[in-house]
Motif scaffolding. Structure first.
Motif, PDB file in Angstrom:
ATOM      1  N   LEU A 397       0.861  -1.166   0.000  1.00  0.00           N
ATOM      2  CA  LEU A 397       0.000   0.000   0.000  1.00  0.00           C
ATOM      3  C   LEU A 397       0.900   1.219   0.000  1.00  0.00           C
ATOM      4  O   LEU A 397       1.823   1.320   0.796  1.00  0.00           O
ATOM      5  N   GLY A 401      -2.247   5.050   0.915  1.00  0.00           N
ATOM      6  CA  GLY A 401      -3.150   3.927   1.139  1.00  0.00           C
ATOM      7  C   GLY A 401      -3.640   3.326  -0.163  1.00  0.00           C
ATOM      8  O   GLY A 401      -4.597   2.565  -0.190  1.00  0.00           O
ATOM      9  N   GLU A 457     -11.537   0.277  11.146  1.00  0.00           N
ATOM     10  CA  GLU A 457     -10.326   0.658  10.412  1.00  0.00           C
ATOM     11  C   GLU A 457      -9.200  -0.311  10.777  1.00  0.00           C
ATOM     12  O   GLU A 457      -8.475  -0.795   9.913  1.00  0.00           O
ATOM     13  N   ASP A 461      -7.424  -3.284   8.528  1.00  0.00           N
ATOM     14  CA  ASP A 461      -5.971  -3.279   8.433  1.00  0.00           C
ATOM     15  C   ASP A 461      -5.376  -4.642   8.768  1.00  0.00           C
ATOM     16  O   ASP A 461      -4.513  -5.146   8.058  1.00  0.00           O
ATOM     17  N   ASN A 465      -5.934  -6.607   5.205  1.00  0.00           N
ATOM     18  CA  ASN A 465      -4.857  -5.849   4.578  1.00  0.00           C
ATOM     19  C   ASN A 465      -5.391  -4.594   3.907  1.00  0.00           C
ATOM     20  O   ASN A 465      -4.993  -4.271   2.787  1.00  0.00           O
ATOM     21  N   GLY A 466      -6.309  -3.943   4.545  1.00  0.00           N
ATOM     22  CA  GLY A 466      -6.825  -2.708   3.979  1.00  0.00           C
ATOM     23  C   GLY A 466      -7.795  -2.916   2.825  1.00  0.00           C
ATOM     24  O   GLY A 466      -8.188  -1.958   2.179  1.00  0.00           O
ATOM     25  N   ARG A 467      -8.182  -4.159   2.585  1.00  0.00           N
ATOM     26  CA  ARG A 467      -9.088  -4.387   1.469  1.00  0.00           C
ATOM     27  C   ARG A 467     -10.541  -4.262   1.913  1.00  0.00           C
ATOM     28  O   ARG A 467     -11.294  -5.226   1.928  1.00  0.00           O
TER      29      ARG A 467
ATOM     30  N   GLU B 121       2.823  -0.059   7.937  1.00  0.00           N
ATOM     31  CA  GLU B 121       1.584   0.676   8.114  1.00  0.00           C
ATOM     32  C   GLU B 121       1.791   2.116   7.719  1.00  0.00           C
ATOM     33  O   GLU B 121       2.908   2.624   7.715  1.00  0.00           O
ATOM     34  N   THR B 122       0.689   2.760   7.441  1.00  0.00           N
ATOM     35  CA  THR B 122       0.800   4.172   7.127  1.00  0.00           C
ATOM     36  C   THR B 122       0.965   4.935   8.436  1.00  0.00           C
ATOM     37  O   THR B 122       0.130   4.860   9.318  1.00  0.00           O
ATOM     38  N   ARG B 132       4.973   5.129   4.714  1.00  0.00           N
ATOM     39  CA  ARG B 132       4.590   3.755   4.993  1.00  0.00           C
ATOM     40  C   ARG B 132       5.824   3.038   5.539  1.00  0.00           C
ATOM     41  O   ARG B 132       6.820   2.887   4.846  1.00  0.00           O
TER      42      ARG B 132
END
Lengths: 739, 390, 326
Positions: A397, A401, A457, A461, A465-467, B121-122, B132
């Motif tokens: 990412l 993001g 959130e 994460d 995996n943020g999907r 991670e961000t 990141r």
């Protein structure tokens, strides 16, 4: 010492070379090399391929390529747009009042007495070749009244020597609609369609009674020895639909038919793009309903017959399912326009060319994620999803993001395709429960506090995996009524950060405060007892444990103790039905891209406990229900949007669900696969895809050079290592024996 | 308020058994000779020490109680009827000893002794720019074996698995051995009708493929059982006892399925033994059958029981992993190496690879199975009079 | 001998009835047809009516053992037990709950892939185990023995799942010597068979070698071996002729009973390698809770087991004439 093993290895290496050409790990036959075949996988055998029954996306992967309902979704355009498939045009409903006077399209719903959809199908569409259409010299069906002897050596449809074809007719569509009412077909959407199609319920009841009569008759004839199952296997029951009237479906001519609804139901056209409304010829059903065929597992539930670009060649759900190009396909052209940007992505390179582009589609059964992923990397599958564990290998990412492929994947020329799915995964409260349910301010605050604490959130994460996109309401992006930006946030859980232009979840202190106001300061009730909430889910898989632990951990922050009650899906459903739960986790995939398909999950009249509907939270708010009735009959106008906005606000305040998240699907394609664009609504997408088989062959060779060195080293070590042993055995044998 | 699970009883029984043996070794001649024999074997003594360590941890993890709930000022809370309120969480002595390990969790994966997370991670820098990178841990350098997907300490999970391993390995065998000896020897010795009846029972049971039997059984009994985690009031009987424990049912059904194997082996061996000259001779002298069984048959089949016990111990611990794979193993909230291996299975395909979960489970399981085998061998050598001469 | 075999075959009947009764109770009382219907009809829009309808079609609306609504003989025949369990006796397995297929045909089809994996695994496994065990027994007391045993212990404390994952990773992914998983028919199946066979053999080696070693040591330390060696017979002769022969009983009990089960396949192996055998058939049925298939597999399992037992007893007499089969 290593003799048996080394022999096996030597034999193995020899055979590998003998059978697999020069790439030993190639799972396909040498004869398939360089052919125009698309390889993909499926992770569980499909349950039903009968379009009257099939209702899951993994089954649609197969039948949507074979069956053709009247309408389809445009492959490239967004928002989703219905276009004709076998129909001449997308039908526009004609509304009639009680006296059969035509009403204008914007007439108020309560005046509308009938809605008539007239569907005209294209001429000259031919079915695939199939033995059910084969005729003898006198024009009678060749394969009727088959006996066991006739079927010697026949295990699959392709074993029949003679086949035939015929033109698609309106009767086939009408027959399928009647099949939906057939009690033997167990169609999952009958209960929905009954509400709309004129006379469908009466027709279904009549068929059910008829079936009971036939069974009673057979039971009487056979006496005590009657065994319903054996009897119906040898002699399947075929109900005669013509004996009963179905006023809701009318045939106009061979190419035109009408569907008549009892009410206004603008969402009905979407159903016409689903496989439920595919044409099924009566002779095909009669062909399959023969005892000897059923005994050979040759049924319409396994061997579909359609007019689509592909037909089924091999059905071996334990190993592979093969679709091949339908020789009789009328030919359809690749769309010439798409949404902006499609041209740059090369999605219009084939504009106007005749589809389908590939000759065969091979679906291989692959239950385990690890081998599936590895084979994709080796080039043996053309496409793949991404699991949470292979994610880091495939995608990084960016700081914003945004998902990007890793260098490793870029080097391989793999392309990433992402799309938000029209689905939602949510946590529901049982609104009938004494503790978490109810509509008082205190109860609302309790639910809002929990909604804040369950930080989706972080969930997305860690586990996705943020999907995913944290949900603000049941409406996912891409569906009418979804609001972006500041006006779309859930003000009870989020605040809007003007600087970063993004929603920020309220802090845990805020949740604690709400909880205290709800009567549970520090997670304790008035008598000081800790608040324990039961959590029902059906996550029996391996990777469920961390997820459950996460929920426990989050609620512990509020002092609430979560009692996990994982059961299998079966018992979970039973608990839902009985109302024996507090907090639960479930999901919903849209049938069609309309907000109605999400809001109806929260309508009081659909309460699961009270009415066995789909409203598992048993939420019931009269104002929401009233607005829903208004909204469901409207077209996508600004007024509708205003009503939807009101409905969302009611939901957000009542918080019957923790809104959870909308999953984002990531698809990976190799460089030799062209024309891929994710389309969450369309299932008949295989016809658009083109592959470069030569490039694939080259890359496979390049990526799969076997490495025998370690093996040879191991063998040498073993052989050398066994030499002292052999010597010492020799020496010992010459000596005497001492136990 | 103490809480006792039905599997705790197995652990207590095991400990009592060990204490009994310790005393028996001092008194009786036969066993004490064997004991002296074992004591000369250093490897076996080391193994025994490790085994005691494991059992000790299992025992610590089997003594548990519920705490009194305190209000914000530290006073004991009472219900309306005046009774004291207890927390629904029954922490064991071990949980309390390893409090830091249990509570200090991270967000997600971190490598052993790492200072930063394993996943990028961000991160927002103070000046507002976002990069990141690997964020720092809350408790850097304290996780000896890293953390898992939800940030729990892997070493702690592995330690929690000890009790499950000990219970499955010993509980199952403790349940089956008496039945197996009784039925196996009777069937082999008497033959005829007795043989037929016993064979009927065990053939019927064992002819059902064990996995299917376990699945069916666990669906009935394990479903609503205690799976670790919180204890509800309905679970508790007599204020302290929790009889409906999923792990206990797992032991019972695995006992039922593995009972028949041992029984069949014993029957086969007895068939052979009863044709032996000394048994035939005893018969000819008119020694009663029961006495022959007691004196000649049972001691001569004990080595098979022992071998089976040793082989089964590890087999049972490993079988738990396979059952977890099918989805009917120990519940997700109860620590077990089976669950760990099963999760690690997916983590192996990660890139970069997450190995410590598998490693921890492997080491802890290996550390139990290896000493058990060595010690078992030593005991056998000591007990089997013919082998002792060597 | 013949009389014994006939008697044993006759035993099969009550055993099968026992299994049948047990499974009927488990699957129809404990897991009610309503449960099954919900599971099978899918996720969306399930009404009680749909459930009743499904039960009616599949004959699950009948009572389990006695139908009080019927008269005379029909009280027994119109029951789930009579209609679903009795046809099993003539190998009529009926249809699966999930997708309504003929189970008997499916079993016939799936038996062969299972056999193609389990037979080589079985033969090579036994050969390898016996050979290694004899070698270790040969070197008893030396460092080879100790390290052999240690190796066995290490090998047996590794989960089968780990062998499979490791094997697929190493031989399939890193060295690219075999397809990672899959199956094909006929001659093409060979390259898919090798990897599971290698992994299967290696994963059972630890337990197998250890067991056979113990058995051999037992024999070697018996008095007749001493006598034989005291008489001056060579070690090879003593070990391979006398010891091996007498060690055959425990070996046979272990081995022969599993021969019929070769048809039955291995659950985990077949699931991981995507082999369309009976093992994956069963595991699918368990996961989908298709009890018609589970019931059939239970029944088939009992038959195979009984066959295995009879074979075991026969093989006893062949190896050791002192054992009488009365």
């Amino acid at each position: 010492m290593p003799h048996p093993l080394s022999r096996v290895l030597a034999l193995g290496i020899f055979l590998v070379f003998f059978t697999g050409g020069c790439i030993p790990n190639n799972p396909y036959r040498p004869s398939e090399r360089g052919k125009n075949i698309f390889y993909t996988s499926f992770d569980e055998p499909p349950k039903h391929l009968d379009p009257a029954r099939s209702y899951s996306s993994n089954e649609y992967d197969f039948i949507a390529q074979i069956y053709e309902p009247p309408l389809q979704y445009h492959y490239l355009k967004r928002p989703y747009e219905l276009i004709p498939l076998t129909a001449e045009s997308v039908p526009v409903p004609v509304y009639l009042d009680k006296n059969n006077n035509v009403l204008p399209p914007d007439a108020p719903p309560d005046r509308i007495h009938r809605a008539i959809y007239e569907i005209r199908i294209k001429r000259g569409i031919m079915y695939q070749n199939h033995p059910a259409f084969a005729k003898d010299k006198d024009g009678r069906p060749l394969y009727m009244d088959l006996t066991d002897d006739d079927l010697d050596g026949i295990e699959e449809i392709k074993d029949f020597p003679f086949t035939g074809t015929r033109e698609l007719r309106a009767d086939d569509y009408i027959y399928q609609i009647m099949r939906l009412a057939d009690p033997l077909n167990h169609s999952p959407i009958l209960s929905i369609l009954e509400k709309y199609i004129l006379g469908l319920r009466e027709f279904a009841d009549a068929l059910k009674k008829e079936l009971e009569e036939i069974r009673k008759e057979r039971r009487k004839r056979a006496g005590a020895a009657y065994n319903q199952l054996l009897d119906e296997r040898r002699n399947p029951i075929v109900l005669d639909y013509r004996k009963f009237p179905l006023p809701g479906v009318e045939k106009v001519d061979d190419y035109t038919f009408r569907i008549i609804l009892k009410t206004k139901y603008p969402q009905f056209v979407y159903w016409l793009a689903m496989p439920f409304f595919s044409p099924v010829p009566e002779e095909v059903v009669r062909f399959y309903k023969q005892g000897p065929l059923e005994e050979r597992n040759i049924t319409i539930d396994r061997f579909p017959v359609g007019t689509g670009p592909f037909r089924m060649e091999t059905y071996n759900p334990n190993m592979e399912i093969v679709l091949v190009r339908n020789e009789n396909f009328r030919g359809e052209r690749y769309p010439e326009e798409g949404e902006p940007g499609d041209m740059e992505k090369g999605l219009l390179e084939d504009a106007g060319k005749e589809m389908p582009f590939i000759d065969r589609i091979v679906f291989k059964l692959e239950k385990e994620a690890i081998p599936r992923w590895n084979k994709f990397l080796q080039g043996y599958y053309d496409s793949s999803g991404i699991t949470s564990d292979s994610f880091d290998q495939a995608v990084t990412l960016s700081a914003e993001g945004k998902a990007e492929l890793t260098d490793f994947m870029k080097e391989k020329g793999i392309r990433l395709v992402t799309a938000v799915r029209p689905s939602t995964y949510y946590m529901g409260f049982n609104m009938l429960d004494d503790v978490v349910g109810g509509y008082t301010d205190e109860k609302k605050k309790l639910r809002q506090a929990i909604s804040i604490a369950l930080d989706y959130e972080e969930f997305i994460d860690i586990f996705n995996n943020g999907r995913g996109i944290p949900a603000m309401s049941p409406i996912p992006p891409g569906i009418f009524g979804y609001l972006k930006g500041k006006e779309g946030i859930n003000p009870f859980v989020y605040t809007w950060d003007e600087k970063k232009k993004k929603p920020v979840r309220k802090g845990i202190e805020e949740a604690r405060r709400l909880l205290a106001e709800a009567g549970y300061p520090g997670g304790r009730d008035r008598s000081g007892r800790p608040l324990v909430i039961t959590f029902d889910n059906a996550w029996t898989g391996v990777d469920a444990k961390p997820i459950i632990n996460w929920f426990i951990k989050r609620l512990k922050l509020l002092g609430i103790q979560l009692e996990n009650r994982t059961t299998d899906y079966n018992r979970f459903q039973e608990k839902m039905l009985k109302g024996n739960f507090q907090l639960f986790s479930w999901g919903w995939n849209a049938d069609y891209p309309d907000p109605e398909n999400f809001f109806f999950l929260l309508v009081g009249a659909n309460s699961k406990v009270k009415f066995m509907g789909e409203n598992a939270a048993n939420y019931s708010n009269p104002e929401f229900d009233r607005l829903f009735r208004l909204m469901e009959n409207m077209d996508n106008t600004p007024e509708r949007l205003e009503i939807i906005r009101k409905m969302i606000r009611i939901l957000q305040e009542d918080a019957p669900w923790v809104w959870g998240y909308h999953p984002v699907s990531f698809g990976l394609f190799h460089q030799w696969v062209r024309n891929t664009k994710p389309n969450a609504m369309a299932n008949n997408t295989m016809k658009y895809i083109r592959i470069d088989a030569k490039l694939r062959e080259m890359k496979r060779m390049e990526w799969n050079r076997p490495n025998f060195m370690p093996l040879i080293v191991v063998l040498v070590v073993l052989v050398v290592g066994s030499i002292p042993a052999v010597i010492s055995v020799r020496r010992r044998l010459s000596g005497s024996f001492t136990p | 308020m103490p809480v006792v699970l039905s599997t705790d009883l197995i652990v207590y029984f095991l400990v009592l058994l060990i204490i009994y043996c310790a005393f028996a070794v001092r008194k009786e001649g036969y066993l004490s000779i064997a004991w002296h024999q074992i004591r000369t074997n250093k490897l076996a003594m080391v193994s025994m020490f490790i085994l005691f360590l494991y059992i000790g941890v299992a025992l610590l993890d089997s003594i548990r109680w519920r705490d009194v709930v305190l209000d914000s000022e530290g006073r004991v809370m009472h219900k309306e009827d005046g009774s004291v309120i207890y927390s629904p969480q029954a922490l064991s002595l071990l949980d309390r000893l390893l409090h830091d390990m249990r509570v200090n969790t991270e967000k997600t994966f971190s490598a052993p002794l790492a200072t930063h997370l394993y996943v990028k991670e961000t991160i927002e820098l103070p000046d507002g720019t976002r990069i990141r990178d690997y964020p720092p841990l809350k408790y850097p350098g304290t996780h000896l074996l890293g953390t898992d997907k939800v940030g729990n300490d892997v070493l702690f999970s592995a330690i929690k698995g000890i009790r499950t391993g000990i219970v499955i390995g010993t509980g199952t065998t403790i349940i089956i051995i008496p039945f197996a000896i009784l039925f196996g020897v009777l069937a082999g010795f008497y033959g005829g009708v007795v043989d037929d009846i016993i064979q009927y029972i065990y053939t019927t049971l064992s002819s059902i493929p064990s996995v299917l039997l376990i699945v069916a059984f666990m669906l009935i009994f394990g479903e609503r059982g205690y799976q670790g985690g919180l204890i509800t009031e309905e679970d508790i009987f007599f204020k302290i006892f929790v009889p409906n424990d999923r792990l206990f049912w797992l032991c019972v059904i695995m006992g039922i399925t593995s009972w028949t194997d041992l029984c069949r082996l014993l029957r086969g061996e007895t068939l052979k033994l009863r044709e032996m000259d000394y048994v035939q001779a005893a018969r000819a002298f008119g020694v009663s059958s029961l006495r022959i069984i007691y004196r000649h048959i049972v001691p001569n089949v004990m080595h098979i029981v022992l071998i089976t016990f040793v082989l089964q111990f590890s087999g049972l611990v490993l079988a738990e992993a396979i059952l977890s794979y099918i989805g009917i193993g120990v519940g997700p909230e109860m620590g077990s190496w089976g669950n760990m291996i099963n999760t690690a299975r997916l983590e192996l395909s990660r890139e970069p690879i997450v190995w410590w979960n598998l490693f921890a489970a492997f080491i802890f399981m290996f550390g139990l199975v290896l000493p058990a085998n060595i010690f078992g061998d030593a005991v056998r050598d000591a007990l089997d009079p013919r082998l002792r001469v060597r | 001998m013949l009389a014994y075999i006939i008697r044993r075959v006759l035993y099969a009947f009550p055993i099968i009835m026992g299994v049948n009764l047990l499974t009927t109770v488990l699957f129809f009382y404990v897991n009610t047809p309503d449960d099954m219907a919900r599971k099978i009809l899918g996720e969306k829009n399930i009404t009680q009516e749909a459930i009743e309808n499904w039960k009616r079609d599949r004959g699950y609306d009948l009572p389990v053992f006695i139908n009080t609504e019927e008269k005379g003989l029909a009280m027994i025949t119109q029951t789930i037990f009579f209609q679903k369990s009795l046809p099993l006796l003539w190998f009529d397995f009926g249809r699966s709950d999930r997708n309504n297929i003929d189970i008997g045909r499916e079993i016939q089809k799936r038996m062969w892939p299972s056999l193609s994996i389990s037979l080589p695994m079985f033969i090579i496994g036994i050969m390898a185990n016996l050979t290694f065990a004899m070698l270790i027994a040969f070197y008893r007391g030396t460092y080879l023995d100790i390290w052999g045993v240690v190796l066995c212990v290490i090998m047996m404390s590794i989960s089968t799942l780990f062998y499979i994952i490791g094997g697929q990773y190493l031989l399939g992914k890193v060295l690219k010597l075999f397809p990672i998983s899959g199956y094909d028919t006929g001659i093409y199946s060979i390259k898919f068979i090798i990897l599971p066979v290698i992994i299967g053999v290696i994963s059972t080696m630890g337990v197998g070698i250890r067991f056979y070693r113990t058995v051999f040591l037992e024999e070697i330390n018996k008095d007749y071996i001493r006598t034989a060696s005291a008489k001056g017979l060579s070690e090879t002769r003593v070990l391979f002729k006398h010891a091996l022969k007498n060690a055959m009983i425990p070996v046979l009990t272990n081995v022969v009973v599993s021969i019929p089960f070769l048809f039955y396949g291995s659950l985990i192996m077949e699931a991981f390698f995507a082999i369309p055998g009976l093992g994956s058939f069963t595991i699918d049925a368990i996961q989908a809770q298709d009890f018609a298939i589970v019931r059939s597999m239970v029944y088939l399992g009992s038959i195979l087991y009984i066959v295995g037992l009879i074979l075991t007893d026969i093989s006893y007499t062949l190896v050791d004439p002192r054992i009488r089969l009365e």
